[in-house]
Scaffold this motif. Structure first.
Motif, PDB file in Angstrom:
ATOM      1  N   MET A  33      -0.590   0.498  44.309  1.00 34.63           N
ATOM      2  CA  MET A  33      -0.683  -0.885  43.849  1.00 34.63           C
ATOM      3  C   MET A  33       0.585  -1.286  43.109  1.00 34.63           C
ATOM      4  N   GLY A  34       0.997  -2.519  43.340  1.00 34.00           N
ATOM      5  CA  GLY A  34       2.182  -3.031  42.682  1.00 34.00           C
ATOM      6  C   GLY A  34       1.943  -4.398  42.070  1.00 34.00           C
ATOM      7  N   TRP A  35       2.783  -4.718  41.116  1.00 27.22           N
ATOM      8  CA  TRP A  35       2.831  -6.066  40.562  1.00 27.22           C
ATOM      9  C   TRP A  35       4.252  -6.601  40.776  1.00 27.22           C
ATOM     10  N   PHE A  36       4.318  -7.847  41.210  1.00 27.99           N
ATOM     11  CA  PHE A  36       5.578  -8.552  41.383  1.00 27.99           C
ATOM     12  C   PHE A  36       5.481  -9.868  40.632  1.00 27.99           C
ATOM     13  N   ARG A  37       6.597 -10.522  40.449  1.00 29.94           N
ATOM     14  CA  ARG A  37       6.576 -11.839  39.822  1.00 29.94           C
ATOM     15  C   ARG A  37       7.661 -12.723  40.415  1.00 29.94           C
ATOM     16  N   GLN A  38       7.399 -14.013  40.347  1.00 30.00           N
ATOM     17  CA  GLN A  38       8.368 -14.981  40.843  1.00 30.00           C
ATOM     18  C   GLN A  38       8.503 -16.111  39.842  1.00 30.00           C
ATOM     19  N   ALA A  39       9.683 -16.202  39.266  1.00 23.44           N
ATOM     20  CA  ALA A  39       9.983 -17.277  38.323  1.00 23.44           C
ATOM     21  C   ALA A  39      10.462 -18.498  39.092  1.00 23.44           C
ATOM     22  N   PRO A  40      10.363 -19.675  38.495  1.00 27.76           N
ATOM     23  CA  PRO A  40      10.807 -20.892  39.165  1.00 27.76           C
ATOM     24  C   PRO A  40      12.259 -20.788  39.615  1.00 27.76           C
ATOM     25  N   GLY A  41      12.483 -21.080  40.888  1.00 22.85           N
ATOM     26  CA  GLY A  41      13.841 -21.075  41.410  1.00 22.85           C
ATOM     27  C   GLY A  41      14.420 -19.708  41.695  1.00 22.85           C
ATOM     28  N   LYS A  42      13.594 -18.675  41.547  1.00 25.25           N
ATOM     29  CA  LYS A  42      14.077 -17.309  41.774  1.00 25.25           C
ATOM     30  C   LYS A  42      13.260 -16.614  42.850  1.00 25.25           C
ATOM     31  N   GLU A  43      13.805 -15.515  43.342  1.00 26.20           N
ATOM     32  CA  GLU A  43      13.084 -14.731  44.333  1.00 26.20           C
ATOM     33  C   GLU A  43      12.028 -13.871  43.648  1.00 26.20           C
ATOM     34  N   ARG A  44      11.040 -13.501  44.411  1.00 26.17           N
ATOM     35  CA  ARG A  44       9.999 -12.615  43.889  1.00 26.17           C
ATOM     36  C   ARG A  44      10.599 -11.235  43.632  1.00 26.17           C
ATOM     37  N   GLU A  45      10.267 -10.669  42.467  1.00 25.67           N
ATOM     38  CA  GLU A  45      10.862  -9.402  42.080  1.00 25.67           C
ATOM     39  C   GLU A  45       9.803  -8.384  41.678  1.00 25.67           C
ATOM     40  N   PHE A  46      10.158  -7.141  41.849  1.00 25.10           N
ATOM     41  CA  PHE A  46       9.288  -6.020  41.503  1.00 25.10           C
ATOM     42  C   PHE A  46       9.110  -5.926  39.993  1.00 25.10           C
ATOM     43  N   VAL A  47       7.879  -5.617  39.573  1.00 21.78           N
ATOM     44  CA  VAL A  47       7.587  -5.411  38.155  1.00 21.78           C
ATOM     45  C   VAL A  47       7.129  -3.971  37.905  1.00 21.78           C
ATOM     46  N   ALA A  48       6.104  -3.539  38.637  1.00 23.56           N
ATOM     47  CA  ALA A  48       5.553  -2.203  38.378  1.00 23.56           C
ATOM     48  C   ALA A  48       4.769  -1.720  39.596  1.00 23.56           C
ATOM     49  N   ARG A  49       4.602  -0.413  39.657  1.00 23.79           N
ATOM     50  CA  ARG A  49       3.849   0.227  40.746  1.00 23.79           C
ATOM     51  C   ARG A  49       3.101   1.428  40.194  1.00 23.79           C
ATOM     52  N   ILE A  50       1.940   1.687  40.785  1.00 23.11           N
ATOM     53  CA  ILE A  50       1.141   2.830  40.363  1.00 23.11           C
ATOM     54  C   ILE A  50       0.663   3.579  41.591  1.00 23.11           C
ATOM     55  N   SER A  51       0.608   4.888  41.474  1.00 20.49           N
ATOM     56  CA  SER A  51       0.179   5.721  42.589  1.00 20.49           C
ATOM     57  C   SER A  51      -1.326   5.603  42.812  1.00 20.49           C
ATOM     58  N   THR A  52      -1.789   6.185  43.888  1.00 20.03           N
ATOM     59  CA  THR A  52      -3.210   6.101  44.226  1.00 20.03           C
ATOM     60  C   THR A  52      -4.094   6.726  43.147  1.00 20.03           C
ATOM     61  N   SER A  53      -3.624   7.802  42.552  1.00 17.77           N
ATOM     62  CA  SER A  53      -4.418   8.485  41.521  1.00 17.77           C
ATOM     63  C   SER A  53      -4.254   7.853  40.144  1.00 17.77           C
ATOM     64  N   GLY A  54      -3.168   7.110  39.976  1.00 24.67           N
ATOM     65  CA  GLY A  54      -2.867   6.536  38.671  1.00 24.67           C
ATOM     66  C   GLY A  54      -1.965   7.407  37.822  1.00 24.67           C
ATOM     67  N   ARG A  55      -1.619   8.578  38.326  1.00 25.68           N
ATOM     68  CA  ARG A  55      -0.834   9.518  37.511  1.00 25.68           C
ATOM     69  C   ARG A  55       0.654   9.202  37.506  1.00 25.68           C
ATOM     70  N   SER A  56       1.110   8.445  38.487  1.00 24.23           N
ATOM     71  CA  SER A  56       2.537   8.138  38.583  1.00 24.23           C
ATOM     72  C   SER A  56       2.756   6.630  38.536  1.00 24.23           C
ATOM     73  N   THR A  57       3.704   6.203  37.725  1.00 25.79           N
ATOM     74  CA  THR A  57       4.010   4.779  37.593  1.00 25.79           C
ATOM     75  C   THR A  57       5.523   4.567  37.632  1.00 25.79           C
TER      76      THR A  57
END
Length: 125
Positions: A33-57
């Motif tokens: 699972m990942g989170w991304f964000r897009q600010a006004p006038g900007k491209e969507r960018e990576f914020v965070a990612r987590i592994s299937t188990s949750g042990r790796s971020t």
């Protein structure tokens, strides 16, 4: 898998918010699972990612130490806890799901097959 992001809102700089991502229609525990964000006038960018188990971020440098990604596989939920928010964190935040383990391209939008609709976070200074 269908994803529904929620929890956005208006917050003052220095405050906190927790975003939630509800998943349905698939085997949630098999997705990165990942989170991304897009600010006004900007491209969507990576914020965070987590592994299937949750042990790796993984985190973007801009949020490291302030944001925490987590998941609860029993509830089919992913979360993004955002602390010490800054005005530059203002954006629409999206959760996304990826079936594949990745080493470097986890930052890329195209690595994620499924996307939620986005939730707006506004940080006032």
């Amino acid at each position: 898998v269908q994803l529904q992001a929620s929890g956005g809102g208006l917050v003052q700089a220095g405050g906190s918010l927790r975003l939630s991502c509800a998943a349905s229609g698939g085997t949630f525990s098999s997705y990165y699972m990942g989170w991304f964000r897009q600010a006004p006038g900007k491209e969507r960018e990576f914020v965070a990612r987590i592994s299937t188990s949750g042990r790796s971020t993984r985190y973007a440098d801009s949020v490291k130490g302030r944001f925490t990604i987590s998941r609860d596989n029993a509830k089919n939920m992913a979360y993004l806890q955002m602390n010490r928010l800054k005005s530059e964190d203002t954006a629409v935040y999206y959760c996304a799901a990826d079936r594949s383990p990745r080493s470097a391209d986890y930052l890329l939008n195209r690595s994620y097959e499924y996307w939620g609709q986005g939730t707006l976070v506004t940080v006032s200074s």
